[in-house]
Design an enzyme around this catalytic site. Structure first.
Site, short mmCIF file in Angstrom:
data_model
loop_
_atom_site.label_atom_id
_atom_site.label_comp_id
_atom_site.label_asym_id
_atom_site.label_seq_id
_atom_site.Cartn_x
_atom_site.Cartn_y
_atom_site.Cartn_z
N GLU A 248 5.96 2.56 -1.49
CA GLU A 248 5.53 1.15 -1.39
C GLU A 248 5.07 0.68 -2.76
OE1 GLU A 248 3.59 1.82 3.09
OE2 GLU A 248 2.30 1.33 1.40
N LYS A 250 2.58 -0.65 -5.50
CA LYS A 250 1.11 -0.57 -5.59
C LYS A 250 0.61 -1.96 -5.97
CE LYS A 250 -2.72 2.09 -7.44
NZ LYS A 250 -3.58 0.94 -7.61
N PHE A 344 -0.59 -2.32 4.72
CA PHE A 344 0.18 -1.08 4.67
C PHE A 344 -0.24 -0.07 5.72
CE2 PHE A 344 -2.71 -1.28 0.93
CZ PHE A 344 -3.68 -0.39 1.36
N ARG A 419 -9.73 11.24 -0.67
CA ARG A 419 -8.62 11.08 -1.60
C ARG A 419 -7.72 12.26 -1.31
NH1 ARG A 419 -8.22 8.10 -6.01
NH2 ARG A 419 -10.40 7.52 -6.12
N LYS A 425 -0.22 8.26 -6.04
CA LYS A 425 0.12 7.07 -6.83
C LYS A 425 0.79 7.47 -8.14
CE LYS A 425 -4.57 6.75 -8.62
NZ LYS A 425 -5.78 5.99 -8.79
P1 AMP Z 1 -6.55 3.32 -7.65
O1 AMP Z 1 -7.56 2.22 -7.35
O2 AMP Z 1 -5.84 3.16 -8.94
O3 AMP Z 1 -7.14 4.69 -7.38
O4 AMP Z 1 -5.39 3.19 -6.57
C1 AMP Z 1 -5.60 3.32 -5.22
C2 AMP Z 1 -5.70 1.96 -4.59
O5 AMP Z 1 -4.50 1.24 -4.66
C3 AMP Z 1 -5.97 1.99 -3.14
O6 AMP Z 1 -7.32 2.27 -2.89
C4 AMP Z 1 -5.57 0.60 -2.68
O7 AMP Z 1 -6.67 -0.28 -2.83
C5 AMP Z 1 -4.51 0.20 -3.69
N1 AMP Z 1 -3.17 0.00 -3.14
C6 AMP Z 1 -2.29 -0.89 -3.60
N2 AMP Z 1 -1.12 -0.85 -2.95
C7 AMP Z 1 -1.23 0.10 -2.00
C8 AMP Z 1 -0.36 0.64 -1.01
N3 AMP Z 1 0.88 0.19 -0.86
N4 AMP Z 1 -0.83 1.63 -0.24
C9 AMP Z 1 -2.09 2.11 -0.40
N5 AMP Z 1 -2.96 1.65 -1.32
C10 AMP Z 1 -2.55 0.66 -2.13
#
Ligand code: AMP
Length: 576
Positions: A248, A250, A344, A419, A425
């Site tokens: 998906e 991000k 999502f 986590r 990611k």
């Molecule tokens: P990060 O904040 O860089 O650790 O990335 C994780 C965050 O990306 C998650 O906590 C969500 O808030 C966000 N996110 C964005 N797109 C998605 C997606 N398709 N699925 C899950 N989380 C997402």
């Protein structure tokens, strides 16, 4: 329980910096408390009269509490202010003045009576409410013994200073059961699904671990969001995810949980941020759209709210979306920066929990429920089993200006609050440098010198959370890389968080001590060239050339990058 007895426990907790001792004291306190009062006791240890996610605030500024202390103790306001200037702690002021004006009827109130009075303060609104709140607090202080006033006065200004986190409370609860910490993980798993300490503690008090064995998510109680692990390339991701995964985009917006319950014509909707804050009032456009577009009766959806350009449909950068997270001018900003909720995940559907169902099943529901919608829409998704394909999708998303992709394990469950490797990611790497940003907590600052002096802050100390020791460990001192506006924001936000001593859960090398300490609340996203090994910083690493990307008002400090992730990021950096 008499409130004065609880105050004695608070004093014991305040007087120790040993986490083990705190766990034992809490365990003993919970053992002594009746089930009917235990939720109130727990909320009070947090300086609150409701769970964290309920927007129940006492709404009293320092000045109002000073008036109440002076009225309650019969001392002049001037003397109260002078003492406050000396100690910086309204609790100490109230206790000292209380000791000077002791009377016989002090200290007879029960925990429930004090709790109800505090709740009454929170509920008092409208014309004349300032005077009314002061009057209720003054009455409460007058009837409290001196040690109790120490805590009663601190609660309205949100400075209990007991120095422990929710995790310590959960360990205390395990201690209550059998004098060990061994049940903490089971209790924590339930807490991640129902993050209401009062509820969890009460269940365990009443029925032991069986009380939380089947903890279910509930509409109108936010769930701790699931988070993702990170890997550096497509091949590693697919290997880790079992060969075939869903990919998906991000979305770089605001993590938002949508809770909806219909009863006939009545439709209740709540929106919660990643930090469990009730943000329903901030997004009237999403609420209206949800009522129309989400047609089932009882659901929790997980997604990202993101601004979009109505002409082109293109998503806006985070800096523009974040302007919608505000308490004023909501209508104006809803018009200028309309939002979509890109969904999502589905966590509850028609009263049934889907947390332990595989991703594919939850995702099917998302598509079924949101088909044809305009504002509450499903995230795009591709099924991928080849690294080249994953890389191609990733490159496309980056070209569109997005942050990267999320790869999801097809049979993965929803790990609330964790986590986990069910989500991985992949983010753009910034010119071969550190390939991710770090979310760090501002722990304190030094007074300014030179150019920065005009803001009163020279450099600030940032750190990350170490779950193992339940401590914040330092990662860097940041002195550059902020715009004037960002410095101003730091000073403004920091002012509300100043504490007179270094918080007990800060692990800081003496050489890095700050002039002013802040409660762990303000989270910033930092970009840097590299993570380098550092003996000066207790995280073991430092950021090389850190720059602030933006302040993250939606993240909880425990939600910031963890020490474990810093170690993993350092490893990935070596690999790249
Ligand atoms: P990060 O904040 O860089 O650790 O990335 C994780 C965050 O990306 C998650 O906590 C969500 O808030 C966000 N996110 C964005 N797109 C998605 C997606 N398709 N699925 C899950 N989380 C997402």
């Amino acid at each position: 329980m008499q409130f004065s007895k609880l105050a004695n426990y608070f004093f014991k907790l305040e007087s120790t910096s040993s986490r083990n001792a705190m766990v034992e004291i809490l365990g003993e306190l919970f053992q002594e408390t009746e089930a009917s009062e235990i939720d109130k006791v727990v909320y009070l240890t947090q300086g609150r009269v409701a769970p964290l996610y309920e927007p129940v605030e006492l709404g009293m500024a320092e000045k109002m509490v000073i008036k109440a202390i002076s009225q309650g103790s019969g001392s002049s306001e001037q003397r109260t202010v002078e003492l406050f200037k000396k100690t910086g702690d309204l609790g100490e002021v109230a206790q000292k003045l209380g000791e000077e004006s002791r009377s016989k009827n002090q200290g007879k109130q029960t925990v429930t009576e004090v709790f109800e009075k505090l709740l009454e303060i929170a509920k008092t609104e409208g014309v004349g409410s300032v005077e009314k709140k002061i009057g209720i607090l003054a009455g409460l202080l007058r009837e409290s013994d001196p040690l109790s006033t120490r805590y009663v006065a601190r609660i309205p200004v949100d400075k209990m200073r007991l120095g422990f986190s929710d995790m310590t409370v959960l360990e205390g609860l395990s201690w209550m059961l059998d004098g060990t910490k061994k049940h903490k993980d089971r209790i924590e798993a339930a807490y991640n699904i129902r993050p209401d300490l009062g509820y969890i503690v009460k269940q365990v008090k009443e029925a032991g671990l069986a009380g939380i064995e089947h903890a279910r998510p509930a509409v109108k109680t936010p769930i701790f969001s699931m988070r993702a692990e990170r890997l550096a390339n497509a091949k590693d991701i697919l290997e880790k995810g079992g060969g075939k995964m869903a990919v998906e985009p991000k979305i770089d917006g605001l993590r938002t949980q949508l809770h909806l319950k219909r009863n006939g014509k009545n439709c209740e909707i709540r929106l919660y941020s990643r930090g469990l804050e009730n943000v329903t009032g901030m997004y009237p456009d999403l609420v209206a759209a949800a009522e129309e577009e989400v047609t089932c009766d009882d659901v929790i959806l997980d997604g990202e709210a993101i601004g979009f350009d109505p002409k082109t449909g293109k998503y806006l950068p985070f800096q523009e979306t974040v302007q919608r997270k505000r308490k004023y001018d909501i209508d104006l900003f809803s018009k200028n920066f309309p939002l979509k909720l890109v969904v999502f995940d589905c966590l509850i559907y028609n009263g049934q929990s889907y947390l332990n169902e595989p991703y594919t099943k939850r995702r099917e529901l998302v598509e079924k429920l949101l088909k044809g919608n305009k504002i509450i829409v499903p995230a795009e998704r591709h099924l991928v089993d080849k690294p080249e394909e994953l890389k191609r999708i990733f490159d496309e998303e980056i070209k569109k200006g997005l942050e990267g992709i999320m790869a999801k394990k097809l049979d993965g469950v929803y790990q609330a609050g964790a986590r986990g490797w069910n989500w991985i990611k992949l983010k753009a790497s910034y010119e071969g440098k550190m390939n991710d940003t770090v979310d760090a907590v501002v722990m304190g600052y030094d007074f300014g010198q030179g150019k920065r002096n005009k803001f009163g802050v020279g450099a600030f100390l940032i750190g990350v959370y170490d779950k193992q020791s339940d401590q914040f460990k330092t990662l860097s001192k940041v002195g550059t890389g902020l715009t004037d506006q960002e410095w101003r924001e730091l000073v403004k936000k920091g002012k509300e968080l100043v504490v007179s001593q270094k918080p007990k859960n800060y692990d800081v090398n003496k050489i890095m001590n700050a002039d002013v300490w802040l409660k762990p609340k303000l989270v910033g996203v930092f970009r840097a060239d590299q993570l380098t090994k550092s003996p000066m910083h207790t995280a073991g690493y430092a950021l090389r050339f850190p720059r602030l990307d933006n302040w993250r008002t939606d993240k909880l400090p425990q939600d910031a990058t963890s020490l474990k992730e810093i170690n993993e990021m350092a490893l990935l950096q070596k690999k790249a």
